[in-house]
Design an enzyme around this catalytic site. Sequence first.
Site, PDB file in Angstrom:
ATOM      1  N   SER A   1      36.905  -3.268  44.025  1.00 51.96           N
ATOM      2  CA  SER A   1      37.132  -1.946  43.471  1.00 51.96           C
ATOM      3  C   SER A   1      38.104  -2.095  42.313  1.00 51.96           C
ATOM      4  CB  SER A   1      37.657  -1.006  44.559  1.00 51.96           C
ATOM      5  OG  SER A   1      37.904   0.281  44.039  1.00 51.96           O
TER       6      SER A   1
ATOM      7  N   LYS B   1      34.304   3.241  41.408  1.00 49.81           N
ATOM      8  CA  LYS B   1      35.279   2.386  42.093  1.00 49.81           C
ATOM      9  C   LYS B   1      35.789   3.041  43.374  1.00 49.81           C
ATOM     10  CE  LYS B   1      34.224  -0.543  40.439  1.00 49.81           C
ATOM     11  NZ  LYS B   1      33.932  -1.945  40.811  1.00 49.81           N
TER      12      LYS B   1
ATOM     13  N   ASP C   1      19.492  -8.050  39.682  1.00 56.54           N
ATOM     14  CA  ASP C   1      19.968  -7.090  38.692  1.00 56.54           C
ATOM     15  C   ASP C   1      20.333  -5.821  39.443  1.00 56.54           C
ATOM     16  OD1 ASP C   1      20.422  -5.259  36.703  1.00 56.54           O
ATOM     17  OD2 ASP C   1      18.525  -5.588  35.650  1.00 56.54           O
TER      18      ASP C   1
ATOM     19  N   TYR D   1      33.654   5.548  35.723  1.00 60.52           N
ATOM     20  CA  TYR D   1      34.148   4.301  36.312  1.00 60.52           C
ATOM     21  C   TYR D   1      34.953   4.601  37.570  1.00 60.52           C
ATOM     22  CZ  TYR D   1      36.497  -0.250  36.645  1.00 60.52           C
ATOM     23  OH  TYR D   1      36.976  -1.458  37.086  1.00 60.52           O
TER      24      TYR D   1
END
Length: 318
Positions: free
Chosen positions: A154, A185, A80, A181
């Site tokens: 990515s 990335k 996880d 986000y």
Amino acid sequence: MFGATSTTDEVLAGIDLKGKRFLVTGVSAGLGVETARALVSHGADVIGTARDLAKAERATAQVREAAATSGGSLELVEVDLASLASVRAGADAIVKAGKPLDVIIANAGVMACPFGKTVDGFETQFGTNHLGHFVLVNRIAGLLKPGGRLVNLSSSGHRYSDVDLDDPNFDHTPYEEFLAYGRSKTANILFAVEFDRRHRDRGIRATAVHPGGIQTELSRHMPEGALDGLLQTINEQNAAAGQPLMEWKTIPQGSATSVWAAVVAPADEVGAQFCEDCHVAEVSTLPGLTGGVQPYALDADTAKALWAKSEEMVAETF
């Protein structure tokens, strides 16, 4: 030779991967399952990680069928990425098994989720997409053979934002799903840049890839219709910039750049680079989610600073 519509099977046509061992994170859905299927179909042995092993068992039935035909294999390990205890336990089990790796494909991730924190108190997207992989990959890096590779998934979403090393957890910055986000990335690319610098003397190279726009479980946190709205916005920006319109890829097309960068592309060509549509992307400062990579995502000094900040945050030095 390959491009945006190439599939995993086309990219790997004629390639024998018997005796090669891969680790792929996130094999419970989407790109991770397809990546594992394509690799074992050519005889590879794959270690797949997933947060939910029961879900992964169900999702990888096709991978096991392919392995039975090709002589490859699939082994599942619970990891996880939003829990460093789980990451370390999974990494320890992989290291204890002692089987060398040819390639690590850091595929798993979350996108545009509401504000939240991982078990260890990190902002969910940065903590899962970057820090979880940062610890996992570094803990098992010693298993990579000379000539091995790291492929970080990515996104063109890195263009939303550079990393913010002063406020990685949004303690002081208003939270926006795609801003977070974008930071995560960009971190995936910068991690590859610095990992490549640290390991290239052993013949190990690292790269980051954008799989393309694919409708997978990654968008599960977005409201209904939001994904289509996002595509419309992207294409309005692309049109204004004189760029081609974005089209959805199939999952086999989306996984193609991962296996291309992992197996097919010359190592020196992709090392410390960002790849899309089965080629190395050009540096581009055009606005929006057009093709190419923003220069800040390849900045060597920022990559070093991110590594140091990541070590500080996870309280572990690599």
